[in-house]
Design a protein around this motif. Structure first.
Motif, PDB file in Angstrom:
ATOM      1  N   UNK A   1       6.914   7.615  12.933  1.00  0.00           N
ATOM      2  CA  UNK A   1       7.577   6.408  12.658  1.00  0.00           C
ATOM      3  C   UNK A   1       8.497   6.037  13.677  1.00  0.00           C
ATOM      4  N   UNK A   2       9.153   6.762  14.342  1.00  0.00           N
ATOM      5  CA  UNK A   2      10.156   6.310  15.488  1.00  0.00           C
ATOM      6  C   UNK A   2      11.166   6.102  14.588  1.00  0.00           C
ATOM      7  N   UNK A   3      11.770   6.907  13.583  1.00  0.00           N
ATOM      8  CA  UNK A   3      12.878   6.687  12.742  1.00  0.00           C
ATOM      9  C   UNK A   3      13.219   8.198  12.268  1.00  0.00           C
ATOM     10  N   UNK A   4      14.351   8.507  12.746  1.00  0.00           N
ATOM     11  CA  UNK A   4      14.741   9.787  12.008  1.00  0.00           C
ATOM     12  C   UNK A   4      15.498   9.599  10.779  1.00  0.00           C
ATOM     13  N   UNK A   5      14.699   9.709   9.685  1.00  0.00           N
ATOM     14  CA  UNK A   5      15.486   9.517   8.489  1.00  0.00           C
ATOM     15  C   UNK A   5      14.162  10.381   7.582  1.00  0.00           C
ATOM     16  N   UNK A   6      14.637  11.551   7.360  1.00  0.00           N
ATOM     17  CA  UNK A   6      13.598  12.274   6.572  1.00  0.00           C
ATOM     18  C   UNK A   6      13.705  12.340   5.386  1.00  0.00           C
TER      19      UNK A   6
ATOM     20  N   UNK B   1      13.409   9.026   3.760  1.00  0.00           N
ATOM     21  CA  UNK B   1      12.606   8.001   3.630  1.00  0.00           C
ATOM     22  C   UNK B   1      11.301   8.228   4.209  1.00  0.00           C
ATOM     23  N   UNK B   2      11.277   9.487   5.177  1.00  0.00           N
ATOM     24  CA  UNK B   2       9.800   9.673   5.432  1.00  0.00           C
ATOM     25  C   UNK B   2       9.249  10.510   4.465  1.00  0.00           C
ATOM     26  N   UNK B   3       9.944  11.187   3.664  1.00  0.00           N
ATOM     27  CA  UNK B   3       9.518  12.109   2.403  1.00  0.00           C
ATOM     28  C   UNK B   3       8.958  10.868   1.397  1.00  0.00           C
ATOM     29  N   UNK B   4       9.787   9.966   1.139  1.00  0.00           N
ATOM     30  CA  UNK B   4       9.121   8.945   0.441  1.00  0.00           C
ATOM     31  C   UNK B   4       7.911   8.235   0.842  1.00  0.00           C
ATOM     32  N   UNK B   5       7.983   8.006   2.165  1.00  0.00           N
ATOM     33  CA  UNK B   5       6.525   7.264   2.587  1.00  0.00           C
ATOM     34  C   UNK B   5       5.441   8.330   2.344  1.00  0.00           C
ATOM     35  N   UNK B   6       5.637   9.653   2.465  1.00  0.00           N
ATOM     36  CA  UNK B   6       4.605  10.754   2.271  1.00  0.00           C
ATOM     37  C   UNK B   6       4.209  10.615   0.898  1.00  0.00           C
ATOM     38  N   UNK B   7       5.298  10.384  -0.006  1.00  0.00           N
ATOM     39  CA  UNK B   7       5.010  10.257  -1.358  1.00  0.00           C
ATOM     40  C   UNK B   7       4.067   9.097  -1.937  1.00  0.00           C
ATOM     41  N   UNK B   8       4.562   8.044  -1.506  1.00  0.00           N
ATOM     42  CA  UNK B   8       3.787   6.606  -1.660  1.00  0.00           C
ATOM     43  C   UNK B   8       2.421   6.339  -1.068  1.00  0.00           C
ATOM     44  N   UNK B   9       2.450   7.113   0.139  1.00  0.00           N
ATOM     45  CA  UNK B   9       1.035   7.156   0.804  1.00  0.00           C
ATOM     46  C   UNK B   9       0.134   8.269   0.447  1.00  0.00           C
ATOM     47  N   UNK B  10       0.536   8.946  -0.670  1.00  0.00           N
ATOM     48  CA  UNK B  10      -0.163  10.325  -1.050  1.00  0.00           C
ATOM     49  C   UNK B  10      -0.753  11.189   0.082  1.00  0.00           C
ATOM     50  N   UNK B  11       0.156  11.350   0.981  1.00  0.00           N
ATOM     51  CA  UNK B  11      -0.013  12.258   2.031  1.00  0.00           C
ATOM     52  C   UNK B  11      -0.814  11.746   3.456  1.00  0.00           C
TER      53      UNK B  11
END
Lengths: 161, 375
Positions: B54-59, B61-71
């Motif tokens: 993602x090019x953004x160090x924000x663990x 928000x990355x976790x949220x992105x994983x959740x919303x994209x269902x992995x």
């Protein structure tokens, strides 16, 4: 009983120590200071990103591996006697409110203003949490230190000490 | 060929979102929503992959992105990039020094004994790749006791905060070329298009955000023989890099936070120096956000391959900057592949018209051949 600030606490470490404790407590401490001193924003607190630059250790060239969250604030505290003290903060955080709180604390602590003792427990707790984190990481290293032996060069083939 | 827009389908598209949500929550009454902390910590390598791609160090928000994209890692990286595109850029840091990383792992495959010692840290390198069936029915009590017991049973070590780099030791022995002073402004791939030739900083930035499987595939082509890097890992390190910025008032360096990074330097084949200097090893460099070892190694190998390609011209795909850098971005390539799912009714209608016309011509030629044969 009031806590005093740990002597090892330096201005350069205050943001890191404050980030280690819950943001709500930092914001509350800054609000307490703001009730005793007038706070004005020098620049509007902002939350956004910073482009991180890294120097590669192979050819010593710089590049951008990506961005990091960053919030910043700069304030002036005016004491009851009219003296002014400037504080600022840049933190890897999403909240401009949090950055402003750190800036207020920065100004108060740097000038040792009345009321700044409210922050000492937070900084000391943050420092203790960071020290514990450092110990945890070092334990990971110590527990996995390895000294491989080359096969056939020692009598003890099955040892790993 | 142009595209023709479609319209309509709004209800179905809304319905598709609802179906996705229904599947995410399909455990029903017995389900428990994934917490951000659980994803960030228990799926930490997945989170690492997303902050890197993602090019953004924000663990968080990355976790949220994983959740919303269902992995789905490609969708998650896309979401993180979309987020970053909405945020203002407040500043650019000065060049950070990875020598100050607070390490949790450092290894070298070049030397058994390295200054400061080798520490395996958290790794599957020497683990059996067998299913851990005990995790299938892990109790909360067992889960909570593991870290607590590890910390309690491991004595407090006396270790430094930082460790010297293996490449510095090699350099001190004259086995590597001396460090040159570079003052060029790095290429910002988020603001400038890749128009070739591009500087090495553009290549490093592109590879740091690359999709892990893509960059590994191209590096693997080099490893298997479509290239001649033959790398040895001088050092692979994982740790937390303190990000330093000057205090806005005092100018004194202040730590504003830390970033988990993986860094790898590979030593490659030695080369004669054209300027009649002594021959030295060459180096490849890889470093990206998060704990992503295979990616950092692949990046280092491709960096070395691209250095050769930029200097002498490419002799295989992994040395070709245009080929490598335009085919390793996950969001780019996923977008192109996904667009084929969008309605192409008009363009395909055109394809069918052309095919039918060609078929008719073919039929008439065939009929003509038959007629001529009869005569």
């Amino acid at each position: 009983m009031n806590q005093t600030l740990n002597k090892t606490s330096q201005r350069s470490q205050w943001p890191r120590q404050l980030m280690a404790v819950p943001a709500a407590e930092v914001i509350a401490a800054a609000a307490t200071l703001a009730s005793q001193h007038r706070v004005e924003d020098v620049t509007l607190p902002q939350a956004g990103l910073a482009l991180m630059q890294l120097r590669d250790s192979a050819l010593n060239e710089a590049y951008y591996p990506g961005e990091i969250p960053l919030a910043s604030a700069r304030v002036i505290l005016t004491s009851a006697d009219g003296t002014q003290h400037e504080g600022a903060a840049q933190v890897m955080h999403d909240s401009a409110t949090f950055a402003r709180a750190v800036a207020v604390i920065d100004a108060a602590l740097a000038a040792n203003l009345p009321g700044s003792e409210v922050v000492a427990p937070l900084l000391n707790r943050g420092a203790a949490l960071l020290a514990q984190q450092s110990v945890t990481r070092k334990k990971m290293l110590a527990r996995t230190r390895v000294d491989f032996a080359l096969l056939g060069t020692t009598d003890e083939e099955d040892g790993d000490e | 060929m142009g595209y023709v827009a479609i319209k309509g389908g709004g209800q179905a598209i809304q319905g598709a979102e609802e179906v996705l949500e229904a599947l995410r929550t399909a455990e029903g009454e017995h389900g428990t929503p994934l917490t951000m902390q659980a994803i960030e910590n228990q799926l930490r390598l997945l989170t690492s992959r997303i902050v890197s791609e993602g090019g953004l160090y924000h663990p968080q928000l990355a976790a949220l992105a994983i959740k919303q994209s269902q992995g789905d890692t490609l969708e998650a990286a896309f979401a993180l990039r979309a987020y970053r595109s909405t945020k203002p850029r407040l500043l650019e840091t000065s060049a950070q020094d990875t020598g100050s990383m607070r390490l949790i792992r450092r290894i070298s495959s070049a030397f058994k004994d390295i200054p400061g010692g080798q520490m395996l840290g958290p790794t599957y390198d020497y683990a059996l790749r067998l299913m851990r069936l005990d995790l299938a029915n892990e109790s909360a009590e067992t889960f909570r006791a593991v870290a607590r017991e590890f910390l309690a049973e491991t004595p407090e070590p006396n270790l430094p905060d930082t460790f010297p780099k293996v490449v510095e030791a090699l350099r001190a022995e004259g086995l590597l070329p001396p460090v040159e002073n570079h003052t060029e402004t790095p290429f910002d791939i988020t603001r400038e298009p890749l128009i070739f030739p591009v500087p090495r900083s553009a290549a490093l930035a592109t590879m740091a955000r690359a999709e892990t499987g893509s960059i590994l595939a191209l590096a693997y082509s080099n490893m298997r023989g479509y290239g001649d890097v033959h790398p040895t890992v001088a050092e692979l390190r994982v740790g937390y890099l303190p990000v330093m910025l000057p205090h806005p008032i005092t100018g004194e360096p202040v730590e504003v936070g830390e970033v988990l990074m993986t860094e790898c330097e590979v030593v490659a084949m030695y080369e004669d120096d054209d300027s009649k200097g002594a021959p030295t090893f060459t180096l490849g460099y890889g470093a990206c956000f998060g704990h992503n070892e295979v990616k950092a190694i692949a990046m280092a190998i491709l960096d070395r391959a691209l250095q050769k390609g930029m200097r002498d011209g490419p002799s295989n795909p992994s040395e070709d900057p245009e080929f490598v850098l335009l085919h390793i971005d996950g969001v780019d390539s996923m977008g192109f592949a996904s667009h084929y799912k969008m309605p192409h009714y008009v363009t395909f209608q055109s394809d069918m018209d052309r095919l039918r016309t060609t078929q008719k011509k073919h039929e008439s030629v065939k009929q003509q051949d038959v007629n001529e044969g009869v005569q």
